[in-house]
Design a protein around this motif. Sequence first.
Motif, PDB file in Angstrom:
ATOM      1  N   ILE A 107      -1.089  11.243  -3.303  1.00 23.73           N
ATOM      2  CA  ILE A 107      -0.086  10.619  -4.158  1.00 23.73           C
ATOM      3  C   ILE A 107       1.015  11.626  -4.472  1.00 23.73           C
ATOM      4  O   ILE A 107       0.776  12.831  -4.524  1.00 23.73           O
ATOM      5  N   THR A 108       2.226  11.099  -4.669  1.00 18.12           N
ATOM      6  CA  THR A 108       3.385  11.923  -4.993  1.00 18.12           C
ATOM      7  C   THR A 108       4.096  11.303  -6.181  1.00 18.12           C
ATOM      8  O   THR A 108       4.371  10.095  -6.185  1.00 18.12           O
ATOM      9  N   GLN A 130       0.803  -1.229   0.000  1.00 15.82           N
ATOM     10  CA  GLN A 130       0.000   0.000   0.000  1.00 15.82           C
ATOM     11  C   GLN A 130       0.836   1.280   0.000  1.00 15.82           C
ATOM     12  O   GLN A 130       0.366   2.337   0.426  1.00 15.82           O
ATOM     13  N   THR A 131       2.051   1.205  -0.511  1.00 14.59           N
ATOM     14  CA  THR A 131       2.911   2.390  -0.538  1.00 14.59           C
ATOM     15  C   THR A 131       3.065   2.993  -1.932  1.00 14.59           C
ATOM     16  O   THR A 131       3.607   4.089  -2.077  1.00 14.59           O
ATOM     17  N   TYR A 132       2.590   2.281  -2.957  1.00  9.87           N
ATOM     18  CA  TYR A 132       2.683   2.800  -4.326  1.00  9.87           C
ATOM     19  C   TYR A 132       1.340   2.679  -5.031  1.00  9.87           C
ATOM     20  O   TYR A 132       0.573   1.743  -4.785  1.00  9.87           O
ATOM     21  N   PHE A 177       3.478   6.234  -8.548  1.00 11.08           N
ATOM     22  CA  PHE A 177       3.312   7.293  -7.551  1.00 11.08           C
ATOM     23  C   PHE A 177       3.515   6.711  -6.159  1.00 11.08           C
ATOM     24  O   PHE A 177       3.106   5.576  -5.889  1.00 11.08           O
ATOM     25  N   ARG A 178       4.110   7.490  -5.283  1.00  7.27           N
ATOM     26  CA  ARG A 178       4.088   7.122  -3.867  1.00  7.27           C
ATOM     27  C   ARG A 178       2.672   7.376  -3.354  1.00  7.27           C
ATOM     28  O   ARG A 178       2.043   8.364  -3.720  1.00  7.27           O
ATOM     29  N   PHE A 179       2.187   6.474  -2.509  1.00  7.04           N
ATOM     30  CA  PHE A 179       0.799   6.533  -2.061  1.00  7.04           C
ATOM     31  C   PHE A 179       0.738   6.510  -0.540  1.00  7.04           C
ATOM     32  O   PHE A 179       1.381   5.680   0.107  1.00  7.04           O
TER      33      PHE A 179
END
Length: 292
Positions: free
Chosen positions: A181-182, A156-158, A172-174
């Motif tokens: 999101i980044t 759950q990190t992307y 994206f980073r999530f």
Amino acid sequence: MSFKVEVAYDAKATLGEGPHWDEANQRLFWVDILEKQLHIYQPHDNQMTTRVFDQYIGACVLTESGNLLLAMKNGIYHYSLLTEEKTKLADPEHTLPNNRFNDGKCDPAGRFWAGTMSLNEEKEQGSLYRLDSTGNIKKMLSPVTISNGLAWSPDQTYMYYIDTPTREVKVFRFDSTTGDITSTNQVIKIPPEMGYPDGMTIDEEGMLWIAHWGGSRITRWNPQTAKQLDEIPIPAKNVTSCTFGGKHLDELYITTARVGMNEIELEEYPLSGSLFKCKLPVKGIAPYLFHS
């Protein structure tokens, strides 16, 4: 690795899309966007029922209460499977009558992400939105052209995202807590000879399975290395999306389309528009439900 692909249902869909596995009831929801149809396929007896709507339907996801969210031409709706009552929850593009919703999925926290596109595929007319349980909808990415595949990493990190004409899967980073999101510099680039990336799903190992519009295949990729790992040839020209299903989540259901194909192409790919199924040596992740 060789894969055995079989026809689950010869639906002859104009634009089959959006497969969503109902784990509780062991059935598959999927849509035919242009025919305004919601299909409910039951593998145990190979039966399919269809519900027809008054507007294009791009995606469907289950809610925690056992109903559906529908991403449609004129917004996002709650739909009761029992009463067939449809209630509009959000219409962020009511001032853009030439747009419609396309692909959509829920994130691990139960928010619904769905993107839009122009009816005639004009460049950069669409956006990606996020709807939460309070009914608040937020524009997350804009502009995009054909908002398509979404997936989240098992930890759950992307978040992974496809805007089809770019031929890229962006990483994206999530933040699962906030839903933010980044952007990262990571990207999977799809070679032109493989068609265009459309819908996608992810397995429990964190590898992406991508459907190829115009590419007659599903491919498996490592999103961290951007390397292709495997490929499943599909006997249809336009492969639109895929999702894991079955009792053990080790069957890949694959949607395809017939739209835009000429007679010669339909003779070459007569099974275009079918719902396909393929047993895999890896399991998927059960789809997330909308938190309502």
